[in-house]
Design a protein around this motif. Structure first.
Motif, PDB file in Angstrom:
ATOM      1  N   THR A  33     -20.896   6.719  90.203  1.00  0.00           N
ATOM      2  CA  THR A  33     -19.721   7.590  89.718  1.00  0.00           C
ATOM      3  C   THR A  33     -19.732   8.146  88.248  1.00  0.00           C
ATOM      4  OG1 THR A  33     -18.420   5.522  89.030  1.00  0.00           O
ATOM      5  CG2 THR A  33     -17.951   6.307  91.163  1.00  0.00           C
ATOM      6  N   SER A  34     -20.977   7.603  87.435  1.00  0.00           N
ATOM      7  CA  SER A  34     -21.189   8.110  86.077  1.00  0.00           C
ATOM      8  C   SER A  34     -22.736   8.163  85.775  1.00  0.00           C
ATOM      9  CB  SER A  34     -20.232   7.056  85.175  1.00  0.00           C
ATOM     10  OG  SER A  34     -20.876   5.830  85.131  1.00  0.00           O
ATOM     11  N   GLY A  35     -22.862   8.721  84.683  1.00  0.00           N
ATOM     12  CA  GLY A  35     -24.157   8.890  84.098  1.00  0.00           C
ATOM     13  C   GLY A  35     -24.552  10.395  84.064  1.00  0.00           C
ATOM     14  N   ASP A  36     -25.858  10.431  83.671  1.00  0.00           N
ATOM     15  CA  ASP A  36     -26.286  11.774  83.465  1.00  0.00           C
ATOM     16  C   ASP A  36     -26.428  12.557  84.919  1.00  0.00           C
ATOM     17  OD1 ASP A  36     -26.936  11.516  80.664  1.00  0.00           O
ATOM     18  OD2 ASP A  36     -28.603   9.864  81.490  1.00  0.00           O
ATOM     19  N   VAL A  37     -26.639  11.657  85.827  1.00  0.00           N
ATOM     20  CA  VAL A  37     -26.625  12.194  87.376  1.00  0.00           C
ATOM     21  C   VAL A  37     -26.251  10.959  88.165  1.00  0.00           C
ATOM     22  CG1 VAL A  37     -28.935  11.317  87.533  1.00  0.00           C
ATOM     23  CG2 VAL A  37     -28.051  12.972  89.131  1.00  0.00           C
ATOM     24  N   THR A  38     -25.552  11.471  89.206  1.00  0.00           N
ATOM     25  CA  THR A  38     -24.833  10.782  90.160  1.00  0.00           C
ATOM     26  C   THR A  38     -25.619  10.597  91.359  1.00  0.00           C
ATOM     27  OG1 THR A  38     -23.218  12.452  91.124  1.00  0.00           O
ATOM     28  CG2 THR A  38     -22.413  10.861  89.047  1.00  0.00           C
ATOM     29  N   VAL A  39     -25.622   9.358  92.293  1.00  0.00           N
ATOM     30  CA  VAL A  39     -26.290   9.148  93.349  1.00  0.00           C
ATOM     31  C   VAL A  39     -25.575   8.070  93.914  1.00  0.00           C
ATOM     32  CG1 VAL A  39     -27.868   7.548  92.208  1.00  0.00           C
ATOM     33  CG2 VAL A  39     -28.542   8.490  94.151  1.00  0.00           C
ATOM     34  N   ASP A  40     -25.743   8.209  95.291  1.00  0.00           N
ATOM     35  CA  ASP A  40     -25.446   6.978  96.356  1.00  0.00           C
ATOM     36  C   ASP A  40     -26.587   6.485  97.030  1.00  0.00           C
ATOM     37  OD1 ASP A  40     -24.470   5.138  98.323  1.00  0.00           O
ATOM     38  OD2 ASP A  40     -23.149   6.439  99.219  1.00  0.00           O
ATOM     39  N   ILE A  41     -27.240   5.589  96.524  1.00  0.00           N
ATOM     40  CA  ILE A  41     -28.698   5.046  97.304  1.00  0.00           C
ATOM     41  C   ILE A  41     -28.534   4.863  98.554  1.00  0.00           C
ATOM     42  CG2 ILE A  41     -29.433   4.411  94.856  1.00  0.00           C
ATOM     43  CD1 ILE A  41     -29.232   1.447  95.954  1.00  0.00           C
ATOM     44  N   ALA A  42     -27.432   4.640  99.292  1.00  0.00           N
ATOM     45  CA  ALA A  42     -27.435   4.273 100.673  1.00  0.00           C
ATOM     46  C   ALA A  42     -27.284   5.796 101.350  1.00  0.00           C
ATOM     47  CB  ALA A  42     -25.905   3.512 101.063  1.00  0.00           C
ATOM     48  N   ASP A  43     -27.093   6.811 100.839  1.00  0.00           N
ATOM     49  CA  ASP A  43     -27.303   8.143 101.439  1.00  0.00           C
ATOM     50  C   ASP A  43     -28.816   8.624 101.115  1.00  0.00           C
ATOM     51  OD1 ASP A  43     -27.027  10.886 101.938  1.00  0.00           O
ATOM     52  OD2 ASP A  43     -25.099  10.921 101.256  1.00  0.00           O
ATOM     53  N   LEU A  44     -29.489   8.987 101.877  1.00  0.00           N
ATOM     54  CA  LEU A  44     -30.978   9.322 101.772  1.00  0.00           C
ATOM     55  C   LEU A  44     -30.869  10.882 101.195  1.00  0.00           C
ATOM     56  CD1 LEU A  44     -33.928   9.359 101.911  1.00  0.00           C
ATOM     57  CD2 LEU A  44     -33.662  10.408 104.471  1.00  0.00           C
ATOM     58  N   GLU A  45     -29.853  11.672 101.519  1.00  0.00           N
ATOM     59  CA  GLU A  45     -29.588  13.145 100.960  1.00  0.00           C
ATOM     60  C   GLU A  45     -29.200  13.070  99.345  1.00  0.00           C
ATOM     61  OE1 GLU A  45     -30.654  15.995 102.257  1.00  0.00           O
ATOM     62  OE2 GLU A  45     -31.713  14.668 104.019  1.00  0.00           O
ATOM     63  N   SER A  46     -28.189  12.231  99.247  1.00  0.00           N
ATOM     64  CA  SER A  46     -28.095  11.896  97.703  1.00  0.00           C
ATOM     65  C   SER A  46     -29.295  11.449  96.995  1.00  0.00           C
ATOM     66  CB  SER A  46     -27.012  10.749  97.850  1.00  0.00           C
ATOM     67  OG  SER A  46     -26.487  10.814  96.376  1.00  0.00           O
ATOM     68  N   VAL A  47     -30.005  10.618  97.463  1.00  0.00           N
ATOM     69  CA  VAL A  47     -31.212  10.311  96.614  1.00  0.00           C
ATOM     70  C   VAL A  47     -32.103  11.665  96.619  1.00  0.00           C
ATOM     71  CG1 VAL A  47     -33.509   8.972  96.918  1.00  0.00           C
ATOM     72  CG2 VAL A  47     -31.211   8.135  97.670  1.00  0.00           C
ATOM     73  N   ARG A  48     -32.419  12.276  97.581  1.00  0.00           N
ATOM     74  CA  ARG A  48     -33.122  13.649  97.306  1.00  0.00           C
ATOM     75  C   ARG A  48     -32.409  14.636  96.392  1.00  0.00           C
ATOM     76  NH1 ARG A  48     -33.947  13.875 103.612  1.00  0.00           N
ATOM     77  NH2 ARG A  48     -36.064  13.084 103.862  1.00  0.00           N
ATOM     78  N   ARG A  49     -31.311  14.820  96.359  1.00  0.00           N
ATOM     79  CA  ARG A  49     -30.529  15.609  95.429  1.00  0.00           C
ATOM     80  C   ARG A  49     -30.884  15.035  93.998  1.00  0.00           C
ATOM     81  NH1 ARG A  49     -26.507  15.731  99.373  1.00  0.00           N
ATOM     82  NH2 ARG A  49     -25.331  14.339  98.128  1.00  0.00           N
ATOM     83  N   MET A  50     -30.709  13.844  93.819  1.00  0.00           N
ATOM     84  CA  MET A  50     -30.885  13.277  92.562  1.00  0.00           C
ATOM     85  C   MET A  50     -32.128  13.561  91.833  1.00  0.00           C
ATOM     86  SD  MET A  50     -31.006   9.382  91.225  1.00  0.00           S
ATOM     87  CE  MET A  50     -32.474   9.056  92.563  1.00  0.00           C
ATOM     88  N   PHE A  51     -33.368  13.223  92.723  1.00  0.00           N
ATOM     89  CA  PHE A  51     -34.731  13.585  92.280  1.00  0.00           C
ATOM     90  C   PHE A  51     -35.120  14.867  92.108  1.00  0.00           C
ATOM     91  CE2 PHE A  51     -35.776   9.223  94.179  1.00  0.00           C
ATOM     92  CZ  PHE A  51     -36.402   8.676  93.044  1.00  0.00           C
ATOM     93  N   ASP A  52     -34.458  15.756  92.820  1.00  0.00           N
ATOM     94  CA  ASP A  52     -34.665  17.070  92.737  1.00  0.00           C
ATOM     95  C   ASP A  52     -33.944  17.614  91.183  1.00  0.00           C
ATOM     96  OD1 ASP A  52     -35.972  17.832  95.066  1.00  0.00           O
ATOM     97  OD2 ASP A  52     -33.991  18.267  96.162  1.00  0.00           O
ATOM     98  N   SER A  53     -32.799  17.121  90.846  1.00  0.00           N
ATOM     99  CA  SER A  53     -32.132  17.497  89.878  1.00  0.00           C
ATOM    100  C   SER A  53     -32.666  16.887  88.626  1.00  0.00           C
ATOM    101  CB  SER A  53     -30.621  17.025  89.943  1.00  0.00           C
ATOM    102  OG  SER A  53     -30.395  15.468  89.637  1.00  0.00           O
TER     103      SER A  53
END
Length: 199
Positions: free
Chosen positions: A32-52
């Motif tokens: 919910t906070s940080g320079d970028v957000t991620v839900d590691i239980a969600d593969l697509e969220s992980v991909r979006r984080m790395f892309d960003s």
């Protein structure tokens, strides 16, 4: 180095971040906070984080959850909480993250003492921690340019009062020793290791 710390705002994460920031560029990721957000239980969220965030020299994960309860009360779905979050969440960080790590960089995962010294109500957590230990040893056999390690610590002093009733007789571990485990993985050259910080 350019380092992504997932869970960088947590109890251990804050101190690891502070130490690494002394010498490196640190990016914090959180649910919910940080320079970028991620839900590691969600593969697509992980991909979006790395892309960003783009190319990195190191990734440190100090995140992931598992259900604590007596074995007889744990449902199959309860086990899947830990499998999906702490286990597959960290596996997917390696699966996706390896494409974003510069040659010779590293990914550091987090487990805990329960893999080796479980206590009551930790069947699920102990199971996923042990699985990550095996994953780390196996995955490095197939990765050429990325190091992968796991830090497995006892109960840190900063959280001991909160959790001491769950860990009778366990010695709290100094935060400095735990942080050094992450430094060893990130700044050192070890690969495929479980860094145990127990006392």
């Amino acid at each position: 180095m350019r380092i992504l710390i997932i869970g960088g705002n947590g109890t251990i994460g804050r101190t690891v971040t502070s130490r690494l920031e002394e010498k490196h560029e640190v990016i914090i990721a959180g649910r919910t906070s940080g320079d970028v957000t991620v839900d590691i239980a969600d593969l697509e969220s992980v991909r979006r984080m790395f892309d960003s965030v783009g190319k990195l020299d190191a990734v440190v994960c100090i995140a992931g959850e598992a259900k604590w309860d007596h074995f007889d009360k744990l449902s199959e779905e309860d086990f899947y909480v830990g499998i999906k979050s702490k286990l597959m969440g960290q596996v997917n960080l390696v699966k996706v993250g390896k494409e974003f790590i510069n040659p010779g960089g590293s990914i550091t995962l987090t487990t805990g003492i329960l893999a080796d010294d479980p206590v009551e109500m930790t069947t699920s957590a102990a199971m996923v921690n042990g699985a990550i230990h095996s994953f780390v040893k196996a995955v490095v056999l197939e990765l050429d340019n990325v190091r992968v390690n796991a830090v497995s610590a006892g109960v840190v002093e900063d959280a001991y009062e909160k959790y001491k009733d769950y860990f009778p007789g366990h010695n709290p571990v100094s935060m400095n020793k735990v942080v050094n485990g992450y430094i060893k993985s990130v700044e050192g050259k070890i690969n495929g290791q479980v860094i145990r910080v127990i006392e």
